[in-house]
Design an enzyme around this catalytic site. Structure first.
Site, PDB file in Angstrom:
ATOM      1  N   THR A  46       0.976  -1.021   0.109  1.00  0.00           N
ATOM      2  CA  THR A  46       0.066   0.093   0.141  1.00  0.00           C
ATOM      3  C   THR A  46       0.741   1.183   0.125  1.00  0.00           C
ATOM      4  OG1 THR A  46      -0.196  -0.120   2.620  1.00  0.00           O
ATOM      5  CG2 THR A  46      -2.145  -0.978   1.051  1.00  0.00           C
ATOM      6  N   ASN A  48       1.282   5.218   1.142  1.00  0.00           N
ATOM      7  CA  ASN A  48       0.785   6.040   2.213  1.00  0.00           C
ATOM      8  C   ASN A  48       1.024   7.504   1.608  1.00  0.00           C
ATOM      9  OD1 ASN A  48       1.520   3.297   3.696  1.00  0.00           O
ATOM     10  ND2 ASN A  48       0.616   4.733   5.368  1.00  0.00           N
ATOM     11  N   GLU A  98      -4.288   4.588   2.692  1.00  0.00           N
ATOM     12  CA  GLU A  98      -3.612   3.572   2.268  1.00  0.00           C
ATOM     13  C   GLU A  98      -4.059   3.157   1.052  1.00  0.00           C
ATOM     14  OE1 GLU A  98      -1.569   0.784   4.635  1.00  0.00           O
ATOM     15  OE2 GLU A  98      -2.231   1.796   6.379  1.00  0.00           O
TER      16      GLU A  98
HETATM   17  C1  LIG Z   1      -8.208  -2.731   0.681  1.00  0.00           C
HETATM   18  C2  LIG Z   1      -7.910  -2.615   1.994  1.00  0.00           C
HETATM   19  C3  LIG Z   1      -8.729  -2.836   3.314  1.00  0.00           C
HETATM   20  C4  LIG Z   1      -8.114  -2.908   4.694  1.00  0.00           C
HETATM   21  N1  LIG Z   1      -9.144  -3.073   5.495  1.00  0.00           N
HETATM   22  C5  LIG Z   1      -8.765  -2.894   6.955  1.00  0.00           C
HETATM   23  C6  LIG Z   1      -9.400  -3.333   7.848  1.00  0.00           C
HETATM   24  O1  LIG Z   1     -10.938  -3.614   7.640  1.00  0.00           O
HETATM   25  N2  LIG Z   1      -9.173  -3.295   9.051  1.00  0.00           N
HETATM   26  C7  LIG Z   1      -7.677  -2.854   9.251  1.00  0.00           C
HETATM   27  O2  LIG Z   1      -7.362  -2.873  10.433  1.00  0.00           O
HETATM   28  N3  LIG Z   1      -7.038  -2.470   8.318  1.00  0.00           N
HETATM   29  C8  LIG Z   1      -7.384  -2.741   7.034  1.00  0.00           C
HETATM   30  N4  LIG Z   1      -6.463  -2.264   6.063  1.00  0.00           N
HETATM   31  C9  LIG Z   1      -5.141  -1.731   6.304  1.00  0.00           C
HETATM   32  C10 LIG Z   1      -4.136  -2.665   6.302  1.00  0.00           C
HETATM   33  O3  LIG Z   1      -4.255  -3.173   7.619  1.00  0.00           O
HETATM   34  C11 LIG Z   1      -2.823  -1.794   6.265  1.00  0.00           C
HETATM   35  O4  LIG Z   1      -2.893  -1.573   4.719  1.00  0.00           O
HETATM   36  C12 LIG Z   1      -1.793  -2.401   6.732  1.00  0.00           C
HETATM   37  O5  LIG Z   1      -1.560  -2.049   8.015  1.00  0.00           O
HETATM   38  C13 LIG Z   1      -0.384  -1.781   6.121  1.00  0.00           C
HETATM   39  O6  LIG Z   1      -0.083  -0.811   6.312  1.00  0.00           O
HETATM   40  P1  LIG Z   1       1.239  -0.442   6.210  1.00  0.00           P
HETATM   41  O7  LIG Z   1       1.995  -0.692   4.841  1.00  0.00           O
HETATM   42  O8  LIG Z   1       1.705   1.108   6.494  1.00  0.00           O
HETATM   43  O9  LIG Z   1       2.316  -1.080   7.293  1.00  0.00           O
HETATM   44  C14 LIG Z   1      -7.025  -2.515   4.811  1.00  0.00           C
HETATM   45  C15 LIG Z   1      -5.999  -2.134   3.687  1.00  0.00           C
HETATM   46  C16 LIG Z   1      -6.351  -2.309   2.422  1.00  0.00           C
HETATM   47  C17 LIG Z   1      -5.536  -1.731   1.259  1.00  0.00           C
END
Ligand SMILES: Cc1cc2nc3c(=O)[nH]c(=O)nc-3n(C[C@H](O)[C@H](O)[C@H](O)COP(=O)(O)O)c2cc1C
Length: 171
Positions: A46, A48, A98
């Site tokens: 993802t 940011n 993200e």
């Molecule tokens: C399509 C999508 C749906 C997501 N849904 C949730 C969710 O329902 N709950 C949650 O805690 N994080 C959700 N996330 C966030 C992920 O937890 C997050 O992308 C992950 O923590 C990676 O973040 P980082 O790359 O900054 O470490 C989602 C991310 C994406 C891309």
């Protein structure tokens, strides 16, 4: 007539309400490093945005998962899914945006300019009792986004002037 009305209200009840008054919403900015869990733990890299972009969100924004389109630098327009919120699974302290660029297989693009158009709302953020369930739900979000973004109303945004400002004035 009555039958038509009954059918149309049945459809309304069945279909998820994906539109929101503040959509489509256009966001842009330089990509910064997140915690890196997206690619390492979730198999879903993802991108940011800095806090300044998060702070530019409209007041009525709903936290949750959105689908739309994304453009990295001068590259092509891809489908995307974006999570806006606090990621309850990881209990982030700051609100984040993200973006997962669907079908993008190139290298990391930290420092590049990313434009996204949020087109529809998929669901609220959730907590999960395992990382596998979070991954499964994200994969379902991606499948839904791929499908919904083929609808004509969404497709209209692929050539939007937001993505192609130099074409302003043409047509
Ligand atoms: C399509 C999508 C749906 C997501 N849904 C949730 C969710 O329902 N709950 C949650 O805690 N994080 C959700 N996330 C966030 C992920 O937890 C997050 O992308 C992950 O923590 C990676 O973040 P980082 O790359 O900054 O470490 C989602 C991310 C994406 C891309």
């Amino acid at each position: 007539m009555l039958i038509n009305r009954l059918i149309s209200s049945a459809i309304k009840v069945k279909l998820p309400k994906m539109s929101r008054p503040f959509l489509p919403l256009f966001l842009e900015g330089v990509v910064i490093k997140g915690f890196g869990r997206g690619s390492k733990e979730l198999g879903c890299p993802t991108a940011n945005y800095p806090l300044s972009v998060v702070k530019s969100l409209p007041e009525q924004i709903e936290t949750g998962v959105y689908y739309g389109f994304a453009k990295i630098g001068e590259g092509p327009v891809y489908k995307m899914v974006a999570n806006i919120g606090w990621c309850p699974f990881y209990q982030n302290k700051e609100m984040s945006i993200e973006t997962h660029v669907i079908h993008y297989t190139g290298p990391d693009f930290y420092g590049d300019y990313l434009k996204i158009a949020l087109v529809g709302y998929l669901r609220a953020e959730m907590n999960f009792d395992s990382v596998e369930k979070l991954i499964e739900t994200i994969n379902q979000d991606i499948a839904n986004a791929i499908k919904f973004l083929d609808y004509p109303d969404a497709q209209k945004l692929v050539n939007h002037k937001f993505f192609f400002p130099s074409q302003l004035g043409e047509h």
